[in-house]
Write an enzyme that holds these catalytic residues in place. Structure first.
Site, mmCIF file in Angstrom:
data_model
loop_
_atom_site.group_PDB
_atom_site.id
_atom_site.type_symbol
_atom_site.label_atom_id
_atom_site.label_comp_id
_atom_site.label_asym_id
_atom_site.label_seq_id
_atom_site.Cartn_x
_atom_site.Cartn_y
_atom_site.Cartn_z
ATOM 1 N N SER A 58 0.816 -1.218 0.000
ATOM 2 C CA SER A 58 0.000 0.000 0.000
ATOM 3 C C SER A 58 0.852 1.272 0.000
ATOM 4 O O SER A 58 0.377 2.333 -0.389
ATOM 5 C CB SER A 58 -0.931 0.003 1.211
ATOM 6 O OG SER A 58 -0.179 -0.106 2.407
ATOM 7 N N ASP A 79 -3.175 6.663 11.748
ATOM 8 C CA ASP A 79 -2.373 6.042 10.690
ATOM 9 C C ASP A 79 -1.023 6.751 10.616
ATOM 10 O O ASP A 79 -0.927 7.867 10.101
ATOM 11 C CB ASP A 79 -3.109 6.152 9.361
ATOM 12 C CG ASP A 79 -2.379 5.440 8.216
ATOM 13 O OD1 ASP A 79 -1.223 5.013 8.426
ATOM 14 O OD2 ASP A 79 -2.950 5.343 7.112
ATOM 15 N N HIS A 132 1.035 5.372 6.349
ATOM 16 C CA HIS A 132 0.834 5.970 5.040
ATOM 17 C C HIS A 132 1.082 7.480 5.111
ATOM 18 O O HIS A 132 1.413 8.008 6.175
ATOM 19 C CB HIS A 132 -0.585 5.663 4.543
ATOM 20 C CG HIS A 132 -0.855 4.204 4.408
ATOM 21 N ND1 HIS A 132 -1.459 3.451 5.410
ATOM 22 C CD2 HIS A 132 -0.600 3.338 3.398
ATOM 23 C CE1 HIS A 132 -1.555 2.185 5.026
ATOM 24 N NE2 HIS A 132 -1.036 2.091 3.805
#
Length: 511
Positions: free
Chosen positions: A250, A483, A486
């Site tokens: 990702s 998060d 990312h």
């Protein structure tokens, strides 16, 4: 009978005496003129340039006679003539002219005559004496007289201001992955969630309510060189008719979305085809350039079999990912793998490893990772011919910020340049060692250290539209919800793509 008169005899004697006196006077005047000519010419012998250096005295005299257009009235019987008056040489002007045009000949007054000092009488000069005289005269050349460097050449002229003046042996290469983050108030992103409608929700920090935008204003710089800024139109032009693939987890999808948005906002939306609906495959196609950039989901680069005959989730270390056949034929390939290998507990994707048909429950992660990378490297070596124009990159680990460097509620980068990411160094060394063994077949996009400073650039709690509601209602769950892996878009991955762009198209010395 004629009578002799005393007066007549006296007149004859006077006439003879006068005539003799005139002769003596003419002789004295002519002798004095020749003496003056010899005195004026004695220090210079004029030798035309066509005369061979090893010519004897007679040849020199003959050459001098043939080159003198009007020597009878002012020349001596030895044929030594005065040179024409020489215009004084302005040393500063000559140096300037030589610097601007090294190929221009010496001034005519210098070029057309050879000046030889006569320490020996001309009538007695020998060939050896003449050659010795020439040697001593020519030892001081025109270049030394005018103070022009003897190694001067057109290439030694002043170089453009942005080029290093150091020699090749001392020239320092510029590593674009080393440097520092510089805050620039005027910096603005190239796109937004509005201009790039396919931007994934969890990366759209502004849209999800993040109140600060300072993280968008930091620019990566290297003090030793100017790193080119990303130019989407130039990339499309250079990649006309070609194909690029991005393969990995990702975080590489994060990179693909950044690149796709940078290119999408460069062209008219009607001239772009975008398929970004699913998480496993995404593609942008610039129709006018016949260029495509695709993303393929493959976090391990080898096969993860969720339906193994053993009933367990098995990571097959010697078998490439099932979608590998789709990778072939790309002109630029960019891979990554790393994060999914260090997941623990319920986040771990596999139960068993398989190698050479045998299942393993206990295997060191470093050994499994290295084995998988060898499988990928073998595919590269077998599939990508050494003469193939395909360019292969491997992107280094994208760091997380947890523990003491938690990204939650942080708006400034880490300014301590000695900071090191918590990602296991042993895993990084495996990647770098494998790439070195591939003998320049793969280029390393080393974004780890520069990204490790940017704990401010993660989505944190702004990973969805309901982030504010969740954080207010479940404050105790913030640590697990934020998060810190990312990156916000626009944001840090735009710098990754700037470095990718520089590595692809610009001087390799910067890399």
């Amino acid at each position: 009978m004629e009578l002799n008169s005393p007066i007549k005899d006296t007149w004859k004697v006077f006439t003879y005496g006068f005539f003799l006196a005139c002769l003596i006077l003419v002789f004295l005047i002519n002798h004095n003129h020749q003496t003056v000519s010899i005195s004026a010419a004695r220090d210079t012998l004029v030798i035309p340039p066509s005369t061979p250096i090893n010519a004897d005295v007679d040849e020199i005299t003959a050459a001098s006679n043939s080159s003198s257009s009007s020597s009878s009235s002012s020349s001596w019987t030895g044929n030594i003539s005065l040179p024409p008056p020489m215009t004084p040489i302005n040393i500063a002007d000559e140096q300037l002219n030589a610097s601007s045009n090294s190929t221009s000949p010496p001034p005519p007054a210098v070029r057309d005559i050879l000046l030889v000092p006569l320490s020996t009488p001309i009538s007695n000069i020998t060939v050896d004496q003449f050659n010795a005289s020439v040697s001593s005269s020519s030892s001081t050349s025109l270049s030394s007289t005018l103070d022009i460097p003897t190694n001067y050449s057109p290439e030694s002229r002043e170089k453009p201001i942005n080029q290093s003046a150091t020699t090749d042996s001392t020239k320092k290469k510029c590593n674009i992955f080393q440097g520092r983050w510089v805050y620039k108030e005027e910096e603005t992103p190239h796109y937004s969630s509005t201009t790039c409608p396919f931007l994934e929700e969890k990366m759209s920090c502004r849209k999800n309510g993040r109140p600060d935008f300072e993280y968008e204003k930091w620019v990566w710089e290297n003090p030793d060189c100017d790193i080119p800024m990303f130019n989407g139109r130039e990339l499309l032009e250079r990649m006309r008719g070609k194909r690029m693939i991005v393969v990995g987890d990702s975080l590489n999808r994060n990179l693909w979305e950044s690149l796709a948005c940078l290119l999408y906002t460069t062209i008219s939306p009607s001239r772009a085809h975008v398929d970004a609906g699913g998480p496993a495959y995404k593609v942008l196609r610039a129709k006018d350039y016949e260029f495509t950039v695709e993303f393929y989901w493959s976090p391990f680069l080898v096969e993860l079999n969720l339906n193994h005959e053993s009933g367990r989730k098995v990571l097959i270390l010697d078998k490439l990912s099932p979608n590998a056949h789709e990778w072939q034929g790309a002109d630029v390939m960019l891979f990554n793998s790393g994060h999914w290998w260090i997941h623990q507990g319920k986040l771990r994707a596999w139960d068993l490893f398989q190698y050479d048909g045998e299942l393993f429950e206990d295997m060191k992660i470093e050994i499994a990772y290295e084995t998988a990378l060898k499988t990928w490297a073998n595919w590269i070596n077998e599939t990508i011919d050494s003469n193939n124009k395909t360019t292969v990159f491997f992107r280094s680990i994208s760091p997380e910020h947890k523990g003491q460097q938690w990204c939650y509620n942080t708006t400034q980068p880490i300014m301590d340049e000695s900071y090191i990411s918590i990602y296991p160094r042993s895993m990084t060394e495996i990647v770098e060692s494998q790439i070195r063994r591939m003998e320049n077949r793969v280029r390393y996009l080393n974004i780890t250290q520069l990204s490790s400073y940017r704990r401010d650039a993660h989505p944190s709690v702004y990973r969805s539209k309901v982030s504010k509601i969740i954080t207010e209602k479940y404050k105790r769950l913030v640590s697990s919800y934020a998060d810190c892996s990312h990156w916000c878009l626009p944001g840090l991955p735009d710098t990754w793509n700037r470095l990718l762009y520089s590595s692809l198209f610009f001087d390799s010395s910067i890399n």
